[in-house]
Write a protein that holds these residues in place. Sequence first.
Motif, PDB file in Angstrom:
ATOM      1  N   LEU A 284       0.839  -1.195   0.000  1.00 43.05           N
ATOM      2  CA  LEU A 284       0.000   0.000   0.000  1.00 43.05           C
ATOM      3  C   LEU A 284       0.874   1.245   0.000  1.00 43.05           C
ATOM      4  N   GLY A 285       1.886   1.259   0.880  1.00 40.77           N
ATOM      5  CA  GLY A 285       2.787   2.406   0.935  1.00 40.77           C
ATOM      6  C   GLY A 285       3.815   2.401  -0.170  1.00 40.77           C
ATOM      7  N   VAL A 286       4.401   1.217  -0.439  1.00 37.35           N
ATOM      8  CA  VAL A 286       5.444   1.129  -1.457  1.00 37.35           C
ATOM      9  C   VAL A 286       4.900   1.500  -2.834  1.00 37.35           C
ATOM     10  N   GLY A 287       3.673   1.064  -3.144  1.00 40.32           N
ATOM     11  CA  GLY A 287       3.075   1.374  -4.443  1.00 40.32           C
ATOM     12  C   GLY A 287       2.903   2.872  -4.645  1.00 40.32           C
ATOM     13  N   LEU A 288       2.440   3.570  -3.615  1.00 38.06           N
ATOM     14  CA  LEU A 288       2.286   5.015  -3.721  1.00 38.06           C
ATOM     15  C   LEU A 288       3.638   5.701  -3.901  1.00 38.06           C
TER      16      LEU A 288
ATOM     17  N   TRP B  40      11.301  17.124   1.469  1.00 40.29           N
ATOM     18  CA  TRP B  40      10.032  16.969   2.175  1.00 40.29           C
ATOM     19  C   TRP B  40       9.863  15.532   2.686  1.00 40.29           C
ATOM     20  N   ALA B  41      10.305  14.571   1.878  1.00 43.56           N
ATOM     21  CA  ALA B  41      10.229  13.171   2.301  1.00 43.56           C
ATOM     22  C   ALA B  41      11.138  12.924   3.505  1.00 43.56           C
TER      23      ALA B  41
ATOM     24  N   VAL C  96       5.777   4.756   6.738  1.00 45.51           N
ATOM     25  CA  VAL C  96       6.938   5.493   6.234  1.00 45.51           C
ATOM     26  C   VAL C  96       6.811   5.751   4.737  1.00 45.51           C
ATOM     27  N   PHE C  97       6.496   4.709   3.959  1.00 47.45           N
ATOM     28  CA  PHE C  97       6.413   4.889   2.510  1.00 47.45           C
ATOM     29  C   PHE C  97       5.183   5.701   2.118  1.00 47.45           C
ATOM     30  N   LEU C  98       4.091   5.509   2.832  1.00 48.80           N
ATOM     31  CA  LEU C  98       2.892   6.280   2.540  1.00 48.80           C
ATOM     32  C   LEU C  98       3.124   7.759   2.843  1.00 48.80           C
ATOM     33  N   GLY C  99       3.689   8.027   4.023  1.00 49.08           N
ATOM     34  CA  GLY C  99       3.943   9.411   4.411  1.00 49.08           C
ATOM     35  C   GLY C  99       5.002  10.068   3.554  1.00 49.08           C
ATOM     36  N   CYS C 100       6.122   9.378   3.370  1.00 50.46           N
ATOM     37  CA  CYS C 100       7.220   9.955   2.584  1.00 50.46           C
ATOM     38  C   CYS C 100       6.852  10.060   1.112  1.00 50.46           C
TER      39      CYS C 100
END
Length: 517
Positions: free
Chosen positions: A111-115, A277-278, A325-329
């Motif tokens: 979910l996060g990595v894909g975004l 920003w990330a 982390v991946f979703l936020g960043c």
Amino acid sequence: MASKDTALKPQKKSVLEKFLTGVEVVGDKVPHPAVIFLILIGVVMVLSVIFSVAGASATFQSANIVTGEIEDVTTKVRSLLDADGIRFLFTSMVTNFTNFGVVGVILVAMLGVGLAEEAGLISALIRKLVLVTHPSMITFVIVLLGVISSIATDAGYMVLIPLGAAIYHSLGRHPLAGLAAAFSGVAAGFGVNVLITPLDGMLTEVTNEAIHMMDPARNLDVTANLYFSIASTVLVAIICTVLTDKFVEPRLGVYEGPSAGHEDGVISLEEKKGLRWALYTAIGIAAVVLLLSLPSWGPLRNPDTGSLIVAAPLLESIIFLVMIVFLGCGTAYGLGAGTIKNSMDIINPIVKTFANLAGLIFLLLVIAQFIAYFAYTNLATVGAVGMADWLESSGFGPVPLLIGFVIVTLIIDILMPGGLPAWAILAPIFVPLFMRLGIDPEAVLAAYRVGDSPMNIVTPLMPYFAMIVVFAQKYRPKSGVGTIVAMMLPYTVVLVVVWTAFLVLWFVTGIPWGPAS
């Protein structure tokens, strides 16, 4: 002129190259992995009937859960086609799938990595890594990060393996070599680390239960194999680096697919802003996690013991943290770089990612059934006890016994990869057995680490193996099971031989396995 003619002659393949090519050709002609597992389910059904009718069983010692007393336990092979087995087949399919942890891990992490990938964060990070890392060190860094990634449990499979392929692609090198380097680190080195991992805690608990069958007053802590684990991490990283650069990549040849773009590694001003920003977002997330972990009252500590390692919510939430982390960043990068302008630019990549996982989810449904049916039959337990009895009666000394145990673990790992499940079967059988023969539990656990991990990269029964095939197909559409097995087999062979020799050397020299040894 003669030298020119010689240069034009095709290079003669070595026996090893011919063998690996044959493995690849044969492997790629096998059916779809889902069909393979359906066939295996049929094989397990037949074997369960044969061994059940034959009365196959195994007796070993185990601790009574209620009384704690050691008693003999007899396990029989159970048929999948008698009345009880048929009831299990009909009633367990949904729970087999929902209890299969790999499914949740993949969906939550991706979910996060894909975004992050769709927003451009992964691409920018790759180019940044390439700019700050010397080309000669790229492979070593990828492999080492792969081994260390086990601190995040299974997250390395979803993140580092496709990342390794993408890094090689961006450098104009063969992407499958990068995939192989990362896969070897993540999977073949999964049992060791320079840090204490969640797996260490679980393996230690199972080991202690087995030790108590012989000595109720003796316990190992999670650092029982720490020294050996740190040294093995370096060894695995060096071996996999050398194999990737000197054998695997040359064998793959020149990559003829489309280039990755950004060959010069230039990062635009917008991308630099997105990366800043990330970074700020990552720092913010880390600060919140530390605030919830470091204080004695931290809710991410074990509520009973206060530990940050053993049965701690912090380590049990690693996959969730990877997603955050991946979703936020990824979102922060997209807003900074201008690739995300509204909420739909966040929702659509996630939906696209899940859509791309549809085939894999179907395959995992079939794999979950196979694992559950195989566990139900007790075939693995009976087989392991039989091999243990043979080792005990063989009259071998400690070193041959350890080597024999490594081989037993390799065999079991073909059918039951994954670190913990196989140890849950082997520990109650082999730890007391080896203690009776004068071999410490720390040595048995270290031998298990050596035997368990290298086979992960060549057994199609490893739950993430099908996903690796999907990653490879991005760069070589005709890739199949044979492609991955042939590519990874040299790692398995060399690691088994060299790592086992390293284990024996460690054992005979009497070097402590960990701080408390």
